[in-house]
Design a protein around this motif. Structure first.
Motif, PDB file in Angstrom:
ATOM      1  N   CYS A   1       6.281   6.814  -0.831  1.00  0.00           N
ATOM      2  CA  CYS A   1       6.645   5.703   0.044  1.00  0.00           C
ATOM      3  C   CYS A   1       5.588   4.607  -0.042  1.00  0.00           C
ATOM      4  CB  CYS A   1       6.772   6.212   1.481  1.00  0.00           C
ATOM      5  SG  CYS A   1       7.398   4.968   2.606  1.00  0.00           S
TER       6      CYS A   1
ATOM      7  N   GLU B   1      13.496   0.392   7.116  1.00  0.00           N
ATOM      8  CA  GLU B   1      12.721  -0.259   8.178  1.00  0.00           C
ATOM      9  C   GLU B   1      11.302   0.319   8.191  1.00  0.00           C
ATOM     10  OE1 GLU B   1      14.523   0.435  11.952  1.00  0.00           O
ATOM     11  OE2 GLU B   1      13.123  -0.821  13.058  1.00  0.00           O
ATOM     12  N   LEU B   2      10.305  -0.556   8.171  1.00  0.00           N
ATOM     13  CA  LEU B   2       8.914  -0.106   8.228  1.00  0.00           C
ATOM     14  C   LEU B   2       8.541   0.208   9.671  1.00  0.00           C
ATOM     15  CD1 LEU B   2       6.209   0.244   6.645  1.00  0.00           C
ATOM     16  CD2 LEU B   2       5.660  -2.101   7.325  1.00  0.00           C
ATOM     17  N   CYS B   3       7.903   1.375   9.862  1.00  0.00           N
ATOM     18  CA  CYS B   3       7.473   1.784  11.216  1.00  0.00           C
ATOM     19  C   CYS B   3       5.947   1.872  11.167  1.00  0.00           C
ATOM     20  CB  CYS B   3       8.097   3.116  11.582  1.00  0.00           C
ATOM     21  SG  CYS B   3       9.903   3.049  11.557  1.00  0.00           S
TER      22      CYS B   3
ATOM     23  N   VAL C   1      16.095   4.673  11.913  1.00  0.00           N
ATOM     24  CA  VAL C   1      15.507   3.781  10.897  1.00  0.00           C
ATOM     25  C   VAL C   1      16.615   2.963  10.230  1.00  0.00           C
ATOM     26  CG1 VAL C   1      14.435   3.789   8.603  1.00  0.00           C
ATOM     27  CG2 VAL C   1      13.477   5.210  10.436  1.00  0.00           C
TER      28      VAL C   1
ATOM     29  N   GLU D   1       1.719  12.250  13.505  1.00  0.00           N
ATOM     30  CA  GLU D   1       0.328  11.759  13.560  1.00  0.00           C
ATOM     31  C   GLU D   1      -0.148  11.660  15.000  1.00  0.00           C
ATOM     32  OE1 GLU D   1       1.894  11.371   9.800  1.00  0.00           O
ATOM     33  OE2 GLU D   1       2.689  10.270  11.512  1.00  0.00           O
TER      34      GLU D   1
ATOM     35  N   GLY E   1       7.496  14.607  12.011  1.00  0.00           N
ATOM     36  CA  GLY E   1       7.231  13.695  10.879  1.00  0.00           C
ATOM     37  C   GLY E   1       8.400  12.799  10.531  1.00  0.00           C
TER      38      GLY E   1
ATOM     39  N   LYS F   1       0.830  -1.219   0.000  1.00  0.00           N
ATOM     40  CA  LYS F   1       0.000   0.000   0.000  1.00  0.00           C
ATOM     41  C   LYS F   1       0.861   1.263   0.000  1.00  0.00           C
ATOM     42  CE  LYS F   1      -0.887   0.867   4.922  1.00  0.00           C
ATOM     43  NZ  LYS F   1      -1.898   1.296   5.896  1.00  0.00           N
ATOM     44  N   PHE F   2       0.284   2.301  -0.565  1.00  0.00           N
ATOM     45  CA  PHE F   2       0.917   3.628  -0.565  1.00  0.00           C
ATOM     46  C   PHE F   2       0.895   4.152   0.864  1.00  0.00           C
ATOM     47  CE2 PHE F   2       2.254   7.678  -1.932  1.00  0.00           C
ATOM     48  CZ  PHE F   2       1.416   8.653  -1.411  1.00  0.00           C
ATOM     49  N   LEU F   3       2.111   4.585   1.339  1.00  0.00           N
ATOM     50  CA  LEU F   3       2.188   5.023   2.739  1.00  0.00           C
ATOM     51  C   LEU F   3       2.171   6.539   2.852  1.00  0.00           C
ATOM     52  CD1 LEU F   3       4.894   2.531   4.073  1.00  0.00           C
ATOM     53  CD2 LEU F   3       2.397   2.278   4.043  1.00  0.00           C
ATOM     54  N   GLY F   4       2.702   7.214   1.824  1.00  0.00           N
ATOM     55  CA  GLY F   4       2.742   8.673   1.896  1.00  0.00           C
ATOM     56  C   GLY F   4       3.765   9.220   0.913  1.00  0.00           C
ATOM     57  N   LYS F   5       3.889  10.539   0.904  1.00  0.00           N
ATOM     58  CA  LYS F   5       4.905  11.117   0.021  1.00  0.00           C
ATOM     59  C   LYS F   5       5.614  12.277   0.736  1.00  0.00           C
ATOM     60  CE  LYS F   5       1.761  14.065  -2.700  1.00  0.00           C
ATOM     61  NZ  LYS F   5       0.515  13.803  -1.976  1.00  0.00           N
ATOM     62  N   GLY F   6       6.840  12.529   0.315  1.00  0.00           N
ATOM     63  CA  GLY F   6       7.603  13.626   0.910  1.00  0.00           C
ATOM     64  C   GLY F   6       8.624  14.084  -0.119  1.00  0.00           C
TER      65      GLY F   6
ATOM     66  N   ARG G   1       3.595   4.827  12.239  1.00  0.00           N
ATOM     67  CA  ARG G   1       3.822   6.096  11.561  1.00  0.00           C
ATOM     68  C   ARG G   1       4.801   7.001  12.294  1.00  0.00           C
ATOM     69  NH1 ARG G   1      -1.622   8.361   9.094  1.00  0.00           N
ATOM     70  NH2 ARG G   1      -0.100   9.470   7.868  1.00  0.00           N
TER      71      ARG G   1
ATOM     72  N   ALA H   1       9.621  -0.298   4.320  1.00  0.00           N
ATOM     73  CA  ALA H   1       9.152   0.972   3.765  1.00  0.00           C
ATOM     74  C   ALA H   1      10.044   1.270   2.567  1.00  0.00           C
ATOM     75  CB  ALA H   1       9.259   2.087   4.797  1.00  0.00           C
TER      76      ALA H   1
ATOM     77  N   PHE I   1       9.815   8.385  13.514  1.00  0.00           N
ATOM     78  CA  PHE I   1       8.894   7.288  13.240  1.00  0.00           C
ATOM     79  C   PHE I   1       8.712   6.409  14.470  1.00  0.00           C
ATOM     80  CE2 PHE I   1       8.332   8.171   8.859  1.00  0.00           C
ATOM     81  CZ  PHE I   1       9.510   8.765   8.439  1.00  0.00           C
TER      82      PHE I   1
HETATM   83  C1  LIG Z   1       2.444   1.058   7.916  1.00  0.00           C
HETATM   84  O1  LIG Z   1       3.439   2.079   8.002  1.00  0.00           O
HETATM   85  C2  LIG Z   1       3.007   3.335   7.633  1.00  0.00           C
HETATM   86  C3  LIG Z   1       1.687   3.640   7.346  1.00  0.00           C
HETATM   87  C4  LIG Z   1       1.390   4.946   6.968  1.00  0.00           C
HETATM   88  C5  LIG Z   1      -0.016   5.233   6.649  1.00  0.00           C
HETATM   89  O2  LIG Z   1      -0.913   4.585   7.130  1.00  0.00           O
HETATM   90  N1  LIG Z   1      -0.240   6.216   5.746  1.00  0.00           N
HETATM   91  C6  LIG Z   1      -1.590   6.519   5.326  1.00  0.00           C
HETATM   92  C7  LIG Z   1      -1.766   8.027   5.321  1.00  0.00           C
HETATM   93  C8  LIG Z   1      -3.167   8.342   4.802  1.00  0.00           C
HETATM   94  N2  LIG Z   1      -3.360   7.815   3.444  1.00  0.00           N
HETATM   95  C9  LIG Z   1      -4.715   8.154   2.961  1.00  0.00           C
HETATM   96  C10 LIG Z   1      -3.172   6.351   3.396  1.00  0.00           C
HETATM   97  C11 LIG Z   1      -1.802   5.956   3.917  1.00  0.00           C
HETATM   98  C12 LIG Z   1       2.383   5.931   6.899  1.00  0.00           C
HETATM   99  C13 LIG Z   1       3.699   5.603   7.202  1.00  0.00           C
HETATM  100  C14 LIG Z   1       4.004   4.294   7.560  1.00  0.00           C
HETATM  101  N3  LIG Z   1       5.248   3.842   7.868  1.00  0.00           N
HETATM  102  C15 LIG Z   1       6.474   4.292   7.486  1.00  0.00           C
HETATM  103  C16 LIG Z   1       6.667   5.391   6.627  1.00  0.00           C
HETATM  104  C17 LIG Z   1       7.973   5.756   6.366  1.00  0.00           C
HETATM  105  C18 LIG Z   1       9.023   5.031   6.938  1.00  0.00           C
HETATM  106  C19 LIG Z   1       8.783   3.954   7.759  1.00  0.00           C
HETATM  107  N4  LIG Z   1       7.512   3.615   8.011  1.00  0.00           N
HETATM  108  C20 LIG Z   1      10.203   5.653   6.504  1.00  0.00           C
HETATM  109  C21 LIG Z   1      11.561   5.225   6.893  1.00  0.00           C
HETATM  110  N5  LIG Z   1       9.900   6.674   5.722  1.00  0.00           N
HETATM  111  N6  LIG Z   1       8.551   6.756   5.635  1.00  0.00           N
HETATM  112  C22 LIG Z   1       7.944   7.779   4.890  1.00  0.00           C
HETATM  113  C23 LIG Z   1       8.512   8.149   3.699  1.00  0.00           C
HETATM  114  C24 LIG Z   1       7.908   9.146   2.963  1.00  0.00           C
HETATM  115 CL1  LIG Z   1       8.572   9.570   1.435  1.00  0.00          CL
HETATM  116  C25 LIG Z   1       6.814   9.827   3.397  1.00  0.00           C
HETATM  117  C26 LIG Z   1       6.240   9.501   4.608  1.00  0.00           C
HETATM  118  C27 LIG Z   1       5.040  10.246   5.047  1.00  0.00           C
HETATM  119  C28 LIG Z   1       4.338  10.934   4.097  1.00  0.00           C
HETATM  120  C29 LIG Z   1       3.200  11.643   4.407  1.00  0.00           C
HETATM  121  C30 LIG Z   1       2.739  11.732   5.702  1.00  0.00           C
HETATM  122  C31 LIG Z   1       3.413  11.098   6.652  1.00  0.00           C
HETATM  123  C32 LIG Z   1       4.555  10.353   6.342  1.00  0.00           C
HETATM  124  C33 LIG Z   1       5.212   9.738   7.488  1.00  0.00           C
HETATM  125  N7  LIG Z   1       6.171  10.458   8.043  1.00  0.00           N
HETATM  126  O3  LIG Z   1       4.853   8.647   7.875  1.00  0.00           O
HETATM  127  C34 LIG Z   1       6.806   8.452   5.360  1.00  0.00           C
END
Ligand SMILES: COc1cc(C(=O)NC2CCN(C)CC2)ccc1Nc1cc2c(cn1)c(C)nn2-c1cc(Cl)cc(-c2ccccc2C(N)=O)c1
Length: 296
Positions: A37, A101-103, A84, A110, A150, A27-32, A106, A50, A153
């Protein structure tokens, strides 16, 4: 299986040519920044990661390539419980992939958005882990330069993992002061705004902003415009509402947010601060993502 492609041209199965590991795109986790991601699953072990994906079309200018290379070089040199874990870096015809490493819980961003303020024991729990990781980084002459909620993690055990080394740099000689920082840190220190040369103390400044935001519910210099925020930072203009947090918390925030970098404590001095004399839980339940814990 026919691989579906979105505008990033990411196939459903991604192969790391060096290790021959096959990852299925989850699944799409997010973007930065330029990166998106995704959850990546190792098809032979089922382990989830991740995956930061950066289109090569975004890495055409030399300084963009150098920045990416710097992030990878620094991050892959690290090995710490509260940083990470970097697993792999490879590319295909369209993208660069960084396997991290997946966190699953989040980040502190959040948690902060959901809770607004967190208790002092929770803050001591999180900040202690951040400081341990920063002592490790600074000992390796690495400055993160973009510590923010942000990038802090959280895994399923609610442990802090510092990520995103996109603005990190390495100090060659202790006396070095960095003059440039291309990018805009969230909790930017006055010496970076004034281009006065900066070093490890910028991470201490960011930590002060993180402490303030966790305990008081909003950042210390927040305004409706970046210009006004920069003006408040330059004037060291912030308020700590009296009697809402402990004296030790007020004092540590004030020490970290001193205008002059050399007046701020080092991360090792922060680790010994009386702020950490208060009760600090050894673990936190995942319920703290939504509600304050009850300490028995
Ligand atoms: C299951 O693990 C995760 C679930 C989610 C999740 O449920 N996201 C939902 C948000 C709402 N949308 C509608 C659906 C998806 C987010 C981050 C997770 N884990 C995770 C992310 C990771 C890393 C490790 N673990 C590492 C290392 N880097 N990033 C990363 C990389 C980039 Cl490019 C952007 C972001 C990011 C983008 C936008 C907002 C927040 C983030 C953020 N900081 O989590 C995070």
């Amino acid at each position: 299986m026919e691989s579906t492609k979105d505008e990033f041209n990411i196939p459903n199965v991604i192969i790391d040519p060096r290790t021959r590991t096959q990852y299925s795109k989850g699944k799409f986790l997010g973007k930065g920044g330029f990166a998106r991601c995704y959850e990546l699953i190792d098809v032979s072990t089922g382990q989830a990661f991740a995956g930061k994906v950066v289109p090569k079309s975004m890495l055409v200018k030399p300084h963009q390539k150098e920045k990416m290379q710097q992030e990878v070089t620094i991050h892959q040199s690290l090995n710490h419980k509260h940083i990470v874990q970097f697993f792999s870096y490879f590319e295909d015809e369209n993208n660069v992939y960084i396997v991290l490493e997946l966190c699953r819980r989040r980040s502190l961003m959040e948690l902060h958005r959901r809770r607004k303020t967190v208790t002092e024991p929770e803050t001591r729990y999180f900040v202690k882990q951040i400081v341990e990781a920063c002592i490790y980084l600074h000992d390796k002459r690495i400055i993160h330069r973009d510590l923010k909620l942000g990038n802090l993690f959280l895994n399923d055990q609610m442990e802090i993992k510092i990520g995103d080394f996109g603005l990190a740099t390495r100090i060659e000689n202790e006396a070095d002061r960095k003059r440039t920082l291309c990018g805009t840190p969230n909790y930017i220190a006055p010496e970076v705004i004034n281009k006065k040369g900066h070093s490890y103390e910028v991470d201490v400044w960011s930590l002060g902003c993180i402490l303030y935001t966790l305990l008081l519910g909003k950042p210390p210099f927040e305004t409706s415009s970046l210009k006004d925020t920069y003006s408040k930072i330059r004037k060291n203009d912030y308020l700590i509402p009296e009697n809402r947090i402990s004296r030790e918390s007020v004092l540590l925030i004030q020490r970290c947010l001193r205008h002059e970098p050399y007046d701020r404590p080092t991360m090792s001095q922060i680790y010994m601060d009386t702020f950490f004399s208060g009760f600090t839980p050894a673990t936190l339940p995942t319920s703290v993502c939504t509600v304050a814990p009850r300490y028995s």
